[in-house]
Write a protein that holds these residues in place. Sequence first.
Motif, PDB file in Angstrom:
ATOM      1  N   ASN A   1       0.855  -1.190   0.000  1.00  0.00           N
ATOM      2  CA  ASN A   1       0.000   0.000   0.000  1.00  0.00           C
ATOM      3  C   ASN A   1       0.885   1.233   0.000  1.00  0.00           C
ATOM      4  N   VAL A   2       0.379   2.303  -0.585  1.00  0.00           N
ATOM      5  CA  VAL A   2       1.152   3.550  -0.565  1.00  0.00           C
ATOM      6  C   VAL A   2       0.858   4.249   0.758  1.00  0.00           C
ATOM      7  N   GLU A   3       1.872   4.378   1.591  1.00  0.00           N
ATOM      8  CA  GLU A   3       1.652   4.992   2.910  1.00  0.00           C
ATOM      9  C   GLU A   3       2.077   6.445   2.958  1.00  0.00           C
ATOM     10  N   TYR A   4       3.131   6.772   2.205  1.00  0.00           N
ATOM     11  CA  TYR A   4       3.715   8.124   2.362  1.00  0.00           C
ATOM     12  C   TYR A   4       3.648   8.889   1.045  1.00  0.00           C
ATOM     13  N   THR A   5       2.965  10.027   1.104  1.00  0.00           N
ATOM     14  CA  THR A   5       2.802  10.834  -0.117  1.00  0.00           C
ATOM     15  C   THR A   5       3.121  12.310   0.122  1.00  0.00           C
ATOM     16  N   LYS A   6       3.487  12.641   1.366  1.00  0.00           N
ATOM     17  CA  LYS A   6       3.759  14.067   1.632  1.00  0.00           C
ATOM     18  C   LYS A   6       5.248  14.359   1.484  1.00  0.00           C
ATOM     19  N   LEU A   7       5.602  15.619   1.584  1.00  0.00           N
ATOM     20  CA  LEU A   7       7.017  15.982   1.566  1.00  0.00           C
ATOM     21  C   LEU A   7       7.606  15.616   2.926  1.00  0.00           C
ATOM     22  N   LEU A   8       8.883  15.307   2.960  1.00  0.00           N
ATOM     23  CA  LEU A   8       9.509  14.982   4.247  1.00  0.00           C
ATOM     24  C   LEU A   8      10.519  16.088   4.574  1.00  0.00           C
ATOM     25  N   ILE A   9      10.073  17.013   5.417  1.00  0.00           N
ATOM     26  CA  ILE A   9      10.919  18.173   5.738  1.00  0.00           C
ATOM     27  C   ILE A   9      11.125  18.247   7.248  1.00  0.00           C
ATOM     28  N   ASN A  10      12.362  18.385   7.628  1.00  0.00           N
ATOM     29  CA  ASN A  10      12.721  18.471   9.053  1.00  0.00           C
ATOM     30  C   ASN A  10      12.163  17.296   9.864  1.00  0.00           C
ATOM     31  N   GLY A  11      12.215  16.131   9.283  1.00  0.00           N
ATOM     32  CA  GLY A  11      11.797  14.919  10.000  1.00  0.00           C
ATOM     33  C   GLY A  11      10.291  14.694  10.035  1.00  0.00           C
TER      34      GLY A  11
ATOM     35  N   VAL B   1       4.904  16.573   5.615  1.00  0.00           N
ATOM     36  CA  VAL B   1       4.088  17.800   5.560  1.00  0.00           C
ATOM     37  C   VAL B   1       3.499  17.985   4.163  1.00  0.00           C
ATOM     38  N   ASP B   2       2.378  18.713   4.111  1.00  0.00           N
ATOM     39  CA  ASP B   2       1.802  19.081   2.815  1.00  0.00           C
ATOM     40  C   ASP B   2       2.672  20.138   2.158  1.00  0.00           C
ATOM     41  N   ALA B   3       2.515  20.284   0.854  1.00  0.00           N
ATOM     42  CA  ALA B   3       3.205  21.382   0.164  1.00  0.00           C
ATOM     43  C   ALA B   3       2.615  22.697   0.664  1.00  0.00           C
TER      44      ALA B   3
ATOM     45  N   ILE C   1      -1.784   6.085  -9.192  1.00  0.00           N
ATOM     46  CA  ILE C   1      -1.460   5.267  -8.015  1.00  0.00           C
ATOM     47  C   ILE C   1      -1.799   6.062  -6.765  1.00  0.00           C
ATOM     48  N   ALA C   2      -1.362   7.320  -6.746  1.00  0.00           N
ATOM     49  CA  ALA C   2      -1.563   8.159  -5.562  1.00  0.00           C
ATOM     50  C   ALA C   2      -1.349   9.617  -5.956  1.00  0.00           C
ATOM     51  N   HIS C   3      -1.897  10.497  -5.137  1.00  0.00           N
ATOM     52  CA  HIS C   3      -1.624  11.927  -5.305  1.00  0.00           C
ATOM     53  C   HIS C   3      -0.549  12.311  -4.295  1.00  0.00           C
ATOM     54  N   VAL C   4       0.475  12.952  -4.797  1.00  0.00           N
ATOM     55  CA  VAL C   4       1.667  13.227  -3.981  1.00  0.00           C
ATOM     56  C   VAL C   4       1.811  14.745  -3.826  1.00  0.00           C
ATOM     57  N   ALA C   5       2.215  15.177  -2.635  1.00  0.00           N
ATOM     58  CA  ALA C   5       2.408  16.614  -2.394  1.00  0.00           C
ATOM     59  C   ALA C   5       3.394  17.173  -3.411  1.00  0.00           C
ATOM     60  N   GLU C   6       3.033  18.313  -3.999  1.00  0.00           N
ATOM     61  CA  GLU C   6       3.876  18.902  -5.050  1.00  0.00           C
ATOM     62  C   GLU C   6       4.696  20.050  -4.487  1.00  0.00           C
ATOM     63  N   GLY C   7       5.959  19.762  -4.228  1.00  0.00           N
ATOM     64  CA  GLY C   7       6.847  20.787  -3.672  1.00  0.00           C
ATOM     65  C   GLY C   7       7.172  21.845  -4.708  1.00  0.00           C
ATOM     66  N   ASP C   8       7.387  23.066  -4.218  1.00  0.00           N
ATOM     67  CA  ASP C   8       7.749  24.183  -5.093  1.00  0.00           C
ATOM     68  C   ASP C   8       8.811  25.012  -4.360  1.00  0.00           C
ATOM     69  N   ALA C   9       9.080  26.219  -4.885  1.00  0.00           N
ATOM     70  CA  ALA C   9      10.174  27.019  -4.315  1.00  0.00           C
ATOM     71  C   ALA C   9      10.027  27.203  -2.800  1.00  0.00           C
ATOM     72  N   GLU C  10       8.793  27.440  -2.352  1.00  0.00           N
ATOM     73  CA  GLU C  10       8.611  27.694  -0.917  1.00  0.00           C
ATOM     74  C   GLU C  10       8.974  26.452  -0.083  1.00  0.00           C
ATOM     75  N   ASP C  11       8.629  25.286  -0.596  1.00  0.00           N
ATOM     76  CA  ASP C  11       8.951  24.043   0.122  1.00  0.00           C
ATOM     77  C   ASP C  11      10.454  23.796   0.092  1.00  0.00           C
ATOM     78  N   VAL C  12      11.068  24.128  -1.040  1.00  0.00           N
ATOM     79  CA  VAL C  12      12.531  23.991  -1.130  1.00  0.00           C
ATOM     80  C   VAL C  12      13.176  24.918  -0.107  1.00  0.00           C
ATOM     81  N   ASN C  13      12.642  26.147   0.028  1.00  0.00           N
ATOM     82  CA  ASN C  13      13.184  27.063   1.043  1.00  0.00           C
ATOM     83  C   ASN C  13      13.101  26.457   2.436  1.00  0.00           C
TER      84      ASN C  13
ATOM     85  N   GLY D   1       8.374  16.728  -6.609  1.00  0.00           N
ATOM     86  CA  GLY D   1       7.920  17.867  -7.411  1.00  0.00           C
ATOM     87  C   GLY D   1       8.589  17.867  -8.768  1.00  0.00           C
ATOM     88  N   PHE D   2       8.382  18.942  -9.508  1.00  0.00           N
ATOM     89  CA  PHE D   2       8.826  19.002 -10.898  1.00  0.00           C
ATOM     90  C   PHE D   2      10.164  19.745 -11.030  1.00  0.00           C
ATOM     91  N   GLY D   3      10.814  19.511 -12.173  1.00  0.00           N
ATOM     92  CA  GLY D   3      12.144  20.082 -12.386  1.00  0.00           C
ATOM     93  C   GLY D   3      12.175  21.596 -12.464  1.00  0.00           C
TER      94      GLY D   3
END
Length: 500
Positions: free
Chosen positions: A17-27, A30-32, A49-61, A223-225
Amino acid sequence: RYSTAAALEEPIKPPVNVEYTKLLINGQFVDAASGKTFPTLDPRTGEVIAHVAEGDAEDVNRAVAAARKAFDEGPWPKLTAYDRQRILLRFADLVEKHNDEIAALETWDNGKPYEQAAKIEVPMFVRLMRYYAGWADKIHGMTVPADGPYHVQTLHEPIGVAGQIIPWNFPLLMYAWKVGPALACGNTVVLKTAEQTPLSALYVTKLLHEAGLPSGVLNVVSGFGPTAGAALCSHMDVDKLAFTGSTETGKIILELSARSNLKPVTLELGGKSPFIVCEDADVDNAVELAHFALFFNQGQCCCAGSRTYVHERVYDEFVEKATARALKRSVGDPFRQEIEQGPQVDSEQFEKILRYIRAGVDSGATLETGGDRLGEKGYYIKPTVFSNVQDDMPIAKEEIFGPVQTILKYKDLDEVIRRANSTRYGLAAGVFTQNLDTANTLMRALRAGTVWINCFDTFDAAIPFGGYKMSGQGREKGEYSLKNYLQVKAVVTPLKNPAW
Ligand code: NAD
């Protein structure tokens, strides 16, 4: 065998089963920041298969801030090397324990045969982590015999925050090649996974935290390139970049680094690797190895032996047998046990490969077998063989990244050396011969980062890998890879009593 059209059958339900679809930030998962998600698709069907949190510049920050803090304030670079080593070893044990679930996620997201993921790739991931764990407490500086009354030493220190961008063809192995040395050397990391295959990295990074990794040391942003990836490359607080993917994107990465803070960049890019079958070759064995060199992983290997040069003396027999071998290749649902080839990773790659096949036909190469999709659903392509290929055809010059073998004829060694080297790439080369002199000549003459003689795709953790020319910069795996993640500090102290 592929005419069984397994692609038409009902897809097998993946045993995970797909358990993890969020971003993994600071342990933390989290959602994007934007709340956005993107679908990751099953290449067997094109279904979500699943919807995955889409990281962007703010998440990279956010991720870079966490990695920065974990680097500057510790504890990661300040832990003893032995403590870092033990965490990486515990991580390897946990991945080993969850081998089958991880392999199933990899197959589901990427389309590669489950047997390959479960028996080769996850075990290799474990091996790589143990290899790098082994290095953690063996990174030494030197003492330097300078002129004059000085005591001089070098300290090998971690660089800082590493930004790492990986592709979709070997999501787990590319993770291991990059994360392993970065962490062993004491760096912290922000990893941007490929948008086609975000799942396995999230799963294993959860295990890495269970193994004791402190928060913020490894952050995973799906996220995307051009959005998340570019933000990472341009970030002023990222100290180093490592990238695997296309040569075109590699150029963008270097440019983004240059325009921001000149962070050093390691690049692992495309290839058009020659596989040279010499006149003394045992044709049956040569056919089998050349087949593997090209078709492994649905042809989606940067080092695929994608220009098969065959000596004229054995050419006709080789083409006939290579065609028969491709016809026998079993293609279908990668969760089926006997399957050698699954679907291509996504519709973009699938369409690109079909375009190259049409270009091959249009340019006058002989289509021996394949040449079309298999089934109506998903991204399956029939194993394809072209003969009578000429060096200036697009299928002989450009990276197809699919199950398309191109066979070219040659007459003598000097000619094949010249033709094999006449490319902007230089990632790998294969040589098939029983003649030691021929092997020695080719091994030295070929301009490529790896030359495999009478073998192909041998990927031990200790063997360095990387490209000449436009196939990349720097080396991964092996001791050489540590250099990518270390700064050298020279420390000079005057000697009060130089006599001693
Ligand atoms: P790509 O190089 O565009 O993508 C690889 C990674 O780079 C992905 O994580 C992607 O999100 C990221 N990326 C893309 N654009 C970026 C940007 N502007 N800034 C920062 N990161 C960016 O490759 P692709 O589009 O997935 O595949 C295209 C072709 O590249 C393939 O057909 C194949 O020829 C080649 N390829 C090579 C490898 C390899 O192992 N060398 C792997 C995948 C693809």
